[in-house]
Design a protein around this motif. Structure first.
Motif, short mmCIF file in Angstrom:
data_model
loop_
_atom_site.label_atom_id
_atom_site.label_comp_id
_atom_site.label_asym_id
_atom_site.label_seq_id
_atom_site.Cartn_x
_atom_site.Cartn_y
_atom_site.Cartn_z
N ARG A 1 0.86 -1.19 0.00
CA ARG A 1 0.00 0.00 0.00
C ARG A 1 0.89 1.23 0.00
O ARG A 1 1.92 1.25 0.66
CB ARG A 1 -0.89 0.03 1.24
CG ARG A 1 -2.02 -0.98 1.19
CD ARG A 1 -2.98 -0.86 2.33
NE ARG A 1 -3.44 0.51 2.52
CZ ARG A 1 -3.92 0.97 3.66
NH1 ARG A 1 -4.00 0.20 4.71
NH2 ARG A 1 -4.32 2.22 3.76
N PRO A 2 0.48 2.27 -0.72
CA PRO A 2 1.33 3.47 -0.74
C PRO A 2 1.29 4.22 0.59
O PRO A 2 0.30 4.20 1.31
CB PRO A 2 0.70 4.33 -1.85
CG PRO A 2 -0.72 3.87 -1.94
CD PRO A 2 -0.70 2.41 -1.55
N VAL A 3 2.40 4.86 0.90
CA VAL A 3 2.48 5.71 2.08
C VAL A 3 1.91 7.05 1.66
O VAL A 3 2.35 7.65 0.67
CB VAL A 3 3.94 5.87 2.54
CG1 VAL A 3 4.03 6.83 3.71
CG2 VAL A 3 4.53 4.52 2.89
N THR A 4 0.90 7.53 2.39
CA THR A 4 0.26 8.79 2.00
C THR A 4 1.20 9.97 2.19
O THR A 4 1.40 10.76 1.29
CB THR A 4 -1.04 9.01 2.78
OG1 THR A 4 -0.77 8.91 4.17
CG2 THR A 4 -2.09 7.99 2.39
N THR A 5 1.76 10.12 3.36
CA THR A 5 2.67 11.23 3.65
C THR A 5 3.69 10.76 4.66
O THR A 5 3.33 10.25 5.71
CB THR A 5 1.89 12.42 4.25
OG1 THR A 5 0.83 12.76 3.37
CG2 THR A 5 2.79 13.61 4.43
N VAL A 6 4.95 10.94 4.35
CA VAL A 6 5.98 10.53 5.28
C VAL A 6 6.23 11.64 6.29
O VAL A 6 6.02 11.48 7.47
CB VAL A 6 7.28 10.16 4.52
CG1 VAL A 6 8.38 9.81 5.50
CG2 VAL A 6 7.02 8.99 3.60
N LEU A 7 6.67 12.79 5.82
CA LEU A 7 6.90 13.94 6.69
C LEU A 7 6.17 15.14 6.09
O LEU A 7 6.24 15.37 4.90
CB LEU A 7 8.39 14.28 6.78
CG LEU A 7 9.26 13.30 7.54
CD1 LEU A 7 10.72 13.72 7.45
CD2 LEU A 7 8.85 13.24 8.99
N GLN A 8 5.53 15.89 6.96
CA GLN A 8 4.83 17.07 6.50
C GLN A 8 5.63 18.29 6.93
O GLN A 8 5.53 18.74 8.06
CB GLN A 8 3.42 17.12 7.08
CG GLN A 8 2.58 15.95 6.60
CD GLN A 8 1.19 15.98 7.18
OE1 GLN A 8 0.61 17.02 7.43
NE2 GLN A 8 0.64 14.80 7.39
N THR A 9 6.44 18.82 6.03
CA THR A 9 7.32 19.93 6.37
C THR A 9 6.75 21.27 5.94
O THR A 9 7.16 22.30 6.46
CB THR A 9 8.70 19.75 5.72
OG1 THR A 9 8.53 19.66 4.30
CG2 THR A 9 9.38 18.50 6.24
N GLU A 10 5.85 21.29 5.00
CA GLU A 10 5.30 22.55 4.49
C GLU A 10 3.95 22.90 5.09
O GLU A 10 3.37 23.92 4.77
CB GLU A 10 5.18 22.48 2.96
CG GLU A 10 6.50 22.32 2.26
CD GLU A 10 7.45 23.48 2.52
OE1 GLU A 10 6.99 24.64 2.50
OE2 GLU A 10 8.64 23.23 2.75
N ASP B 1 -5.80 15.28 8.87
CA ASP B 1 -5.63 14.14 9.78
C ASP B 1 -4.61 14.45 10.87
O ASP B 1 -4.85 14.19 12.05
CB ASP B 1 -5.20 12.89 9.01
CG ASP B 1 -6.28 12.34 8.12
OD1 ASP B 1 -7.47 12.71 8.32
OD2 ASP B 1 -5.96 11.53 7.23
N LEU B 2 -3.47 15.00 10.48
CA LEU B 2 -2.44 15.32 11.46
C LEU B 2 -2.92 16.42 12.41
O LEU B 2 -2.75 16.32 13.62
CB LEU B 2 -1.15 15.76 10.76
CG LEU B 2 -0.02 16.22 11.68
CD1 LEU B 2 0.38 15.13 12.66
CD2 LEU B 2 1.17 16.68 10.85
N ARG B 3 -3.54 17.45 11.87
CA ARG B 3 -4.02 18.56 12.69
C ARG B 3 -5.03 18.07 13.72
O ARG B 3 -4.97 18.41 14.89
CB ARG B 3 -4.63 19.64 11.80
CG ARG B 3 -4.90 20.94 12.51
CD ARG B 3 -5.42 21.99 11.55
NE ARG B 3 -4.52 22.26 10.46
CZ ARG B 3 -3.51 23.11 10.49
NH1 ARG B 3 -3.27 23.78 11.60
NH2 ARG B 3 -2.74 23.30 9.45
N SER B 4 -5.97 17.22 13.29
CA SER B 4 -6.98 16.66 14.21
C SER B 4 -6.33 15.77 15.26
O SER B 4 -6.70 15.81 16.44
CB SER B 4 -8.04 15.88 13.45
OG SER B 4 -8.81 16.74 12.66
N MET C 1 0.32 21.03 7.54
CA MET C 1 -0.31 19.85 8.14
C MET C 1 -1.57 19.52 7.37
O MET C 1 -2.35 20.41 7.05
CB MET C 1 -0.72 20.14 9.58
CG MET C 1 0.39 20.16 10.57
SD MET C 1 -0.25 20.24 12.26
CE MET C 1 -0.26 22.00 12.53
N ASP C 2 -1.78 18.23 7.12
CA ASP C 2 -3.06 17.85 6.56
C ASP C 2 -4.08 17.75 7.69
O ASP C 2 -3.74 17.86 8.88
CB ASP C 2 -2.97 16.56 5.74
CG ASP C 2 -2.58 15.33 6.55
OD1 ASP C 2 -2.68 15.35 7.79
OD2 ASP C 2 -2.17 14.32 5.92
#
Length: 100
Positions: free
Chosen positions: A10-19, A24-27, A21-22
Motif C-alpha cells: 500500500r502506498p504511504v500517503t505522507t511521510v513527513l509534512q514539512t510545508e 488528519d495530522l491537525r486533528s 499539516m493535513d
C-alpha cells in the motif's frame, strides 16, 4: 506506518509534512492536546472552589507572546478561551513558524 505500507503493498500517503499539516495530522494533534492538557484536572477550572484553572495563565502568555493581541481582548469565559485557541489551531492553514 502499517506493515502493508512498509513492504510496499500500500502506498504511504505522507511521510513527513514539512510545508504544513493535513487535516488528519491537525486533528490528531488537537486530540492529543485535548486528552493530555485541556481535560487535565485543574486546567480549565480550579481544582477546589470556583474560577479559572491553569488556562488563565496559559492564555495570558499565549495572547501576549504568540498572538501579540491585547490580553484584555481574551474572552471572559474559559470555554470561550479554548474555543478561540481551537479555532486558531484548526484554521491555521499554511501557517509557517520560523525560529530566529
Amino acid at each position: 506506518m502499517r506493515f502493508s505500507q512498509r513492504i510496499g503493498k500500500r502506498p504511504v500517503t505522507t511521510v513527513l509534512q514539512t510545508e504544513g499539516m493535513d487535516d488528519d495530522l491537525r486533528s490528531s494533534l488537537w486530540n492529543i492536546l485535548d486528552l493530555y492538557i485541556w481535560q487535565r484536572e485543574g486546567f480549565m477550572y480550579a481544582k477546589y472552589g470556583s474560577g479559572p484553572g491553569d488556562i488563565d495563565a496559559f492564555s495570558m502568555a499565549l495572547w501576549f507572546h504568540f498572538f501579540k493581541r491585547p490580553m484584555d481582548a481574551r474572552p471572559n469565559r474559559t470555554s470561550k478561551v479554548l474555543d478561540e485557541i481551537r479555532s486558531f489551531f484548526l484554521d491555521a492553514n499554511g501557517m509557517r513558524f520560523t525560529t530566529s
